[in-house]
Design a protein around this motif. Structure first.
Motif, PDB file in Angstrom:
ATOM      1  N   PHE A  62       2.858 -23.562  18.971  1.00  0.00           N
ATOM      2  CA  PHE A  62       2.936 -24.021  20.362  1.00  0.00           C
ATOM      3  C   PHE A  62       1.687 -23.606  21.134  1.00  0.00           C
ATOM      4  N   TYR A  63       1.301 -22.334  21.038  1.00  0.00           N
ATOM      5  CA  TYR A  63       0.135 -21.875  21.785  1.00  0.00           C
ATOM      6  C   TYR A  63      -1.141 -22.569  21.329  1.00  0.00           C
ATOM      7  N   ARG A  64      -1.257 -22.860  20.031  1.00  0.00           N
ATOM      8  CA  ARG A  64      -2.434 -23.598  19.557  1.00  0.00           C
ATOM      9  C   ARG A  64      -2.442 -24.991  20.186  1.00  0.00           C
ATOM     10  N   GLU A  65      -1.302 -25.682  20.154  1.00  0.00           N
ATOM     11  CA  GLU A  65      -1.214 -27.021  20.739  1.00  0.00           C
ATOM     12  C   GLU A  65      -1.481 -26.992  22.243  1.00  0.00           C
ATOM     13  N   PHE A  66      -0.949 -25.980  22.926  1.00  0.00           N
ATOM     14  CA  PHE A  66      -1.082 -25.887  24.376  1.00  0.00           C
ATOM     15  C   PHE A  66      -2.513 -25.530  24.796  1.00  0.00           C
ATOM     16  N   ILE A  67      -3.057 -24.468  24.236  1.00  0.00           N
ATOM     17  CA  ILE A  67      -4.370 -23.955  24.635  1.00  0.00           C
ATOM     18  C   ILE A  67      -5.514 -24.811  24.097  1.00  0.00           C
ATOM     19  N   GLU A  68      -5.368 -25.324  22.867  1.00  0.00           N
ATOM     20  CA  GLU A  68      -6.452 -26.091  22.257  1.00  0.00           C
ATOM     21  C   GLU A  68      -6.336 -27.588  22.554  1.00  0.00           C
ATOM     22  N   TYR A  69      -5.573 -27.949  23.560  1.00  0.00           N
ATOM     23  CA  TYR A  69      -5.351 -29.343  23.945  1.00  0.00           C
ATOM     24  C   TYR A  69      -6.673 -30.074  24.190  1.00  0.00           C
ATOM     25  N   ASP A  70      -6.777 -31.272  23.653  1.00  0.00           N
ATOM     26  CA  ASP A  70      -7.967 -32.101  23.852  1.00  0.00           C
ATOM     27  C   ASP A  70      -7.560 -33.320  24.684  1.00  0.00           C
ATOM     28  N   PRO A  71      -8.051 -33.416  25.927  1.00  0.00           N
ATOM     29  CA  PRO A  71      -7.645 -34.535  26.781  1.00  0.00           C
ATOM     30  C   PRO A  71      -8.347 -35.846  26.444  1.00  0.00           C
ATOM     31  N   GLY A  72      -9.333 -35.817  25.565  1.00  0.00           N
ATOM     32  CA  GLY A  72     -10.091 -37.029  25.281  1.00  0.00           C
ATOM     33  C   GLY A  72     -11.142 -37.271  26.354  1.00  0.00           C
ATOM     34  N   LYS A  73     -11.641 -38.484  26.403  1.00  0.00           N
ATOM     35  CA  LYS A  73     -12.717 -38.837  27.339  1.00  0.00           C
ATOM     36  C   LYS A  73     -12.171 -38.890  28.760  1.00  0.00           C
ATOM     37  N   LEU A  74     -12.859 -38.228  29.685  1.00  0.00           N
ATOM     38  CA  LEU A  74     -12.407 -38.129  31.071  1.00  0.00           C
ATOM     39  C   LEU A  74     -13.203 -39.013  32.028  1.00  0.00           C
TER      40      LEU A  74
END
Length: 195
Positions: free
Chosen positions: A46-58
């Motif tokens: 969970f913490y890896r998914e939460f903290i390492e989240y990649d939003p993609g192109k902004l």
């Protein structure tokens, strides 16, 4: 403006698993019992998914069709984690800006909101960070962000009271009473439509 690439945050997955196992022992649980065997890994995942989240192109923008037009997007639900208690909070985020030379691609609002929510934070910081990103990408100070949220650190501990916290970050033309009122009216009308 070129896309800014942020250096990704990473977690120490193995250390998180070890610490969760130690926490289970410290609160009187047996981490070797059937129901808890995979809990350290699940929490580390969970913490890896939460903290390492990649939003993609902004930063996908287009030439503005008309100048001085208010653009608003409301009701974007994001989840974050309170930096004081490490408990979740959710916010329905609304943003607006006054279109000048360019407009932002619609999905980018949600990507920016999620990017800033995926961290240990405070609601006040979240709205300020979203506002800062929008101002940077759009090249204008004419930005408003509002968040309405509930924080489990208040709902499930301490006073144990359900609530809604509302915070906003306003700049440029949104500091004027009439523009601010138009934004708040749009947010409230959108909220009424979803009830």
């Amino acid at each position: 403006m070129p896309e800014q690439h942020l250096s990704p945050k990473t977690i120490d997955h193995e250390r998180v698993k070890t610490l969760v196992r130690e926490l289970l022992i410290a609160i009187g649980e047996n981490p070797d019992r059937e129901g808890l065997l995979e809990t350290p890994r699940r929490i580390a995942d969970f913490y890896r998914e939460f903290i390492e989240y990649d939003p993609g192109k902004l930063e996908t923008t287009f030439d503005s069709v008309r100048h001085n037009q208010m653009v608003a997007v409301t009701g974007m639900r994001v989840w974050s984690m309170c930096e004081h208690h490490m408990l979740p909070f959710w916010c329905d985020v609304s943003v607006a800006y006054i279109a000048d030379d360019k407009v932002l691609g619609l999905s980018k609002f949600a990507r920016i909101a999620h990017k800033n929510a995926h961290a240990l934070s405070l609601q006040e910081k979240l709205v300020a960070d979203i506002s800062d990103d929008l101002k940077r990408i759009l090249g204008t100070k004419n930005v408003a962000v509002m968040a309405k949220g509930e924080h489990l650190c208040m709902t499930m501990r301490g006073i144990r009271t359900p609530h809604r916290m509302i915070s906003s970050a306003l700049d440029g033309q949104f500091l004027k009473a009439e523009t601010r009122a138009e934004f708040f009216n749009l947010v409230n009308a959108s909220d009424a439509m979803t009830r």
